[in-house]
Write a protein that holds these residues in place. Sequence first.
Motif, PDB file in Angstrom:
ATOM      1  N   GLY A   1      -7.462 -10.002   1.596  1.00  0.00           N
ATOM      2  CA  GLY A   1      -7.560  -9.097   2.723  1.00  0.00           C
ATOM      3  C   GLY A   1      -6.294  -8.860   3.509  1.00  0.00           C
ATOM      4  O   GLY A   1      -6.355  -8.438   4.676  1.00  0.00           O
ATOM      5  N   PHE A   2      -5.123  -9.057   2.917  1.00  0.00           N
ATOM      6  CA  PHE A   2      -3.874  -8.823   3.620  1.00  0.00           C
ATOM      7  C   PHE A   2      -3.582  -7.318   3.757  1.00  0.00           C
ATOM      8  O   PHE A   2      -4.001  -6.509   2.931  1.00  0.00           O
ATOM      9  CB  PHE A   2      -2.712  -9.503   2.895  1.00  0.00           C
ATOM     10  N   ASP A   3      -2.870  -6.966   4.807  1.00  0.00           N
ATOM     11  CA  ASP A   3      -2.378  -5.604   5.033  1.00  0.00           C
ATOM     12  C   ASP A   3      -1.050  -5.500   4.287  1.00  0.00           C
ATOM     13  O   ASP A   3      -0.038  -6.056   4.726  1.00  0.00           O
ATOM     14  CB  ASP A   3      -2.194  -5.378   6.537  1.00  0.00           C
ATOM     15  N   LEU A   4      -1.031  -4.789   3.157  1.00  0.00           N
ATOM     16  CA  LEU A   4       0.044  -4.919   2.183  1.00  0.00           C
ATOM     17  C   LEU A   4       0.980  -3.723   2.105  1.00  0.00           C
ATOM     18  O   LEU A   4       0.552  -2.560   2.183  1.00  0.00           O
ATOM     19  CB  LEU A   4      -0.551  -5.163   0.798  1.00  0.00           C
ATOM     20  N   THR A   5       2.256  -4.036   1.894  1.00  0.00           N
ATOM     21  CA  THR A   5       3.286  -3.051   1.585  1.00  0.00           C
ATOM     22  C   THR A   5       4.089  -3.579   0.405  1.00  0.00           C
ATOM     23  O   THR A   5       4.454  -4.763   0.381  1.00  0.00           O
ATOM     24  CB  THR A   5       4.229  -2.826   2.777  1.00  0.00           C
ATOM     25  N   GLY A   6       4.352  -2.724  -0.562  1.00  0.00           N
ATOM     26  CA  GLY A   6       5.204  -3.096  -1.684  1.00  0.00           C
ATOM     27  C   GLY A   6       6.355  -2.127  -1.804  1.00  0.00           C
ATOM     28  O   GLY A   6       6.176  -0.919  -1.611  1.00  0.00           O
ATOM     29  N   SER A   7       7.536  -2.631  -2.111  1.00  0.00           N
ATOM     30  CA  SER A   7       8.697  -1.761  -2.310  1.00  0.00           C
ATOM     31  C   SER A   7       9.404  -2.140  -3.603  1.00  0.00           C
ATOM     32  O   SER A   7       9.416  -3.309  -4.003  1.00  0.00           O
ATOM     33  CB  SER A   7       9.667  -1.862  -1.127  1.00  0.00           C
ATOM     34  N   ASP A   8       9.980  -1.142  -4.256  1.00  0.00           N
ATOM     35  CA  ASP A   8      10.725  -1.376  -5.491  1.00  0.00           C
ATOM     36  C   ASP A   8      11.624  -0.166  -5.738  1.00  0.00           C
ATOM     37  O   ASP A   8      11.334   0.937  -5.262  1.00  0.00           O
ATOM     38  CB  ASP A   8       9.782  -1.581  -6.681  1.00  0.00           C
ATOM     39  N   LEU A   9      12.695  -0.393  -6.518  1.00  0.00           N
ATOM     40  CA  LEU A   9      13.613   0.695  -6.839  1.00  0.00           C
ATOM     41  C   LEU A   9      13.198   1.454  -8.092  1.00  0.00           C
ATOM     42  O   LEU A   9      13.693   2.543  -8.363  1.00  0.00           O
ATOM     43  CB  LEU A   9      15.028   0.129  -7.013  1.00  0.00           C
ATOM     44  N   SER A  10      12.269   0.892  -8.862  1.00  0.00           N
ATOM     45  CA  SER A  10      11.861   1.485 -10.131  1.00  0.00           C
ATOM     46  C   SER A  10      10.665   2.420  -9.954  1.00  0.00           C
ATOM     47  O   SER A  10       9.595   1.990  -9.513  1.00  0.00           O
ATOM     48  CB  SER A  10      11.504   0.379 -11.132  1.00  0.00           C
ATOM     49  N   THR A  11      10.832   3.673 -10.350  1.00  0.00           N
ATOM     50  CA  THR A  11       9.702   4.603 -10.307  1.00  0.00           C
ATOM     51  C   THR A  11       8.616   4.171 -11.287  1.00  0.00           C
ATOM     52  O   THR A  11       7.423   4.353 -11.021  1.00  0.00           O
ATOM     53  CB  THR A  11      10.155   6.037 -10.634  1.00  0.00           C
ATOM     54  N   ASN A  12       9.008   3.587 -12.417  1.00  0.00           N
ATOM     55  CA  ASN A  12       8.017   3.101 -13.378  1.00  0.00           C
ATOM     56  C   ASN A  12       7.156   2.003 -12.757  1.00  0.00           C
ATOM     57  O   ASN A  12       5.937   1.969 -12.944  1.00  0.00           O
ATOM     58  CB  ASN A  12       8.705   2.553 -14.630  1.00  0.00           C
ATOM     59  N   ALA A  13       7.787   1.099 -12.019  1.00  0.00           N
ATOM     60  CA  ALA A  13       7.046   0.017 -11.376  1.00  0.00           C
ATOM     61  C   ALA A  13       6.103   0.554 -10.313  1.00  0.00           C
ATOM     62  O   ALA A  13       4.926   0.175 -10.254  1.00  0.00           O
ATOM     63  CB  ALA A  13       8.024  -0.981 -10.760  1.00  0.00           C
ATOM     64  N   ILE A  14       6.602   1.458  -9.473  1.00  0.00           N
ATOM     65  CA  ILE A  14       5.775   2.005  -8.399  1.00  0.00           C
ATOM     66  C   ILE A  14       4.599   2.793  -8.971  1.00  0.00           C
ATOM     67  O   ILE A  14       3.455   2.660  -8.498  1.00  0.00           O
ATOM     68  CB  ILE A  14       6.619   2.900  -7.465  1.00  0.00           C
ATOM     69  N   ASN A  15       4.849   3.604 -10.000  1.00  0.00           N
ATOM     70  CA  ASN A  15       3.773   4.405 -10.594  1.00  0.00           C
ATOM     71  C   ASN A  15       2.712   3.521 -11.241  1.00  0.00           C
ATOM     72  O   ASN A  15       1.510   3.778 -11.122  1.00  0.00           O
ATOM     73  CB  ASN A  15       4.346   5.379 -11.624  1.00  0.00           C
ATOM     74  N   PHE A  16       3.160   2.472 -11.938  1.00  0.00           N
ATOM     75  CA  PHE A  16       2.201   1.550 -12.559  1.00  0.00           C
ATOM     76  C   PHE A  16       1.363   0.858 -11.487  1.00  0.00           C
ATOM     77  O   PHE A  16       0.134   0.758 -11.614  1.00  0.00           O
ATOM     78  CB  PHE A  16       2.933   0.508 -13.403  1.00  0.00           C
ATOM     79  N   THR A  17       2.017   0.379 -10.441  1.00  0.00           N
ATOM     80  CA  THR A  17       1.307  -0.352  -9.382  1.00  0.00           C
ATOM     81  C   THR A  17       0.318   0.556  -8.660  1.00  0.00           C
ATOM     82  O   THR A  17      -0.809   0.139  -8.345  1.00  0.00           O
ATOM     83  CB  THR A  17       2.315  -0.946  -8.387  1.00  0.00           C
ATOM     84  N   LYS A  18       0.712   1.797  -8.424  1.00  0.00           N
ATOM     85  CA  LYS A  18      -0.189   2.752  -7.773  1.00  0.00           C
ATOM     86  C   LYS A  18      -1.453   2.953  -8.609  1.00  0.00           C
ATOM     87  O   LYS A  18      -2.584   2.913  -8.087  1.00  0.00           O
ATOM     88  CB  LYS A  18       0.515   4.087  -7.564  1.00  0.00           C
ATOM     89  N   PHE A  19      -1.263   3.140  -9.910  1.00  0.00           N
ATOM     90  CA  PHE A  19      -2.407   3.327 -10.813  1.00  0.00           C
ATOM     91  C   PHE A  19      -3.301   2.098 -10.815  1.00  0.00           C
ATOM     92  O   PHE A  19      -4.528   2.197 -10.740  1.00  0.00           O
ATOM     93  CB  PHE A  19      -1.899   3.618 -12.229  1.00  0.00           C
ATOM     94  N   GLU A  20      -2.685   0.909 -10.892  1.00  0.00           N
ATOM     95  CA  GLU A  20      -3.459  -0.323 -10.984  1.00  0.00           C
ATOM     96  C   GLU A  20      -4.207  -0.609  -9.685  1.00  0.00           C
ATOM     97  O   GLU A  20      -5.346  -1.103  -9.713  1.00  0.00           O
ATOM     98  CB  GLU A  20      -2.532  -1.491 -11.339  1.00  0.00           C
ATOM     99  N   LEU A  21      -3.594  -0.307  -8.550  1.00  0.00           N
ATOM    100  CA  LEU A  21      -4.283  -0.478  -7.271  1.00  0.00           C
ATOM    101  C   LEU A  21      -5.523   0.412  -7.199  1.00  0.00           C
ATOM    102  O   LEU A  21      -6.595  -0.022  -6.756  1.00  0.00           O
ATOM    103  CB  LEU A  21      -3.337  -0.144  -6.113  1.00  0.00           C
ATOM    104  N   GLU A  22      -5.371   1.649  -7.639  1.00  0.00           N
ATOM    105  CA  GLU A  22      -6.509   2.567  -7.641  1.00  0.00           C
ATOM    106  C   GLU A  22      -7.591   2.081  -8.585  1.00  0.00           C
ATOM    107  O   GLU A  22      -8.786   2.135  -8.276  1.00  0.00           O
ATOM    108  CB  GLU A  22      -6.043   3.969  -8.025  1.00  0.00           C
TER     109      GLU A  22
END
Length: 262
Positions: free
Chosen positions: A94-115
């Motif tokens: 239940g944490f209020d989360l923020t993630g940052s990264d320089l890789s668009t591949n990483a961000i896109n993968f994480t966005k999909f997986e979170l959804e």
Amino acid sequence: MLKQNHMWTEEELNGNISYNNDTADISEKNSWHNLFESPQWILMNPAEEIVDFYHTYLDSPSRQFRNRTNLQGNKLHDLGCGGGRHLYYFAEYGFDLTGSDLSTNAINFTKFELERRKMNARLNLCPMTDLPYENGEFDITISRAVINHGTLQDMKKVVYEVARTTRKGGLFFVTFSSERASDWKKGTEVLEDVTYIPAEGPEKGLIHTFLSAANAAALLEPFFIIDKLYISEHPPLMPNAPGATDPNEYFGSEYVLIGIRR
């Protein structure tokens, strides 16, 4: 008043740090970006050190620790979140989360997986040296096996940014590559005995900076009270990744530090 030590100049302690701010150059040399193209090479389980950090400091902290800090909120920033494995872990609690990264591949993968998992986290594409967050925005910042992929000057800027964005009394979990690692002094030397660029392996071309325990602590101490420092050692985490060397020849070694924001 920030305290000066042998790792910092007075100007640097006040934010005047010379570092690489060429985002395009950093992105081009980020070999992890290419690994993140395939889910096959994305780690999904949380690191043991992160699990220990959660249970020791966040789930059931000792009375002695509670007396040393005033941690109250649950806003957590995963700096260099990669494929999101630690975001998924903390989302379960239940944490209020923020993630940052320089890789668009990483961000896109994480966005999909979170959804897919029906989890929530704010994601930002940005370099670790220039964080798009307000002063004191986070209660907790974590960064595992990330900021060592910069020069010593880059790392100073990252520590300064983490200190700026983590509120007083908040926590910083971070790891630094140690001089005990088998890839120390391998590749092109950038700074004698400190920074190298591997000529082979899955992190070919990516900067690696190595610190002693004393220097790792000194890098944080002007901004953070060091609550714990220990060494974590392991075989390769992705032994079959493209370009990986013989697992028997690789020995990973990191200092794990937990600091309390001054």
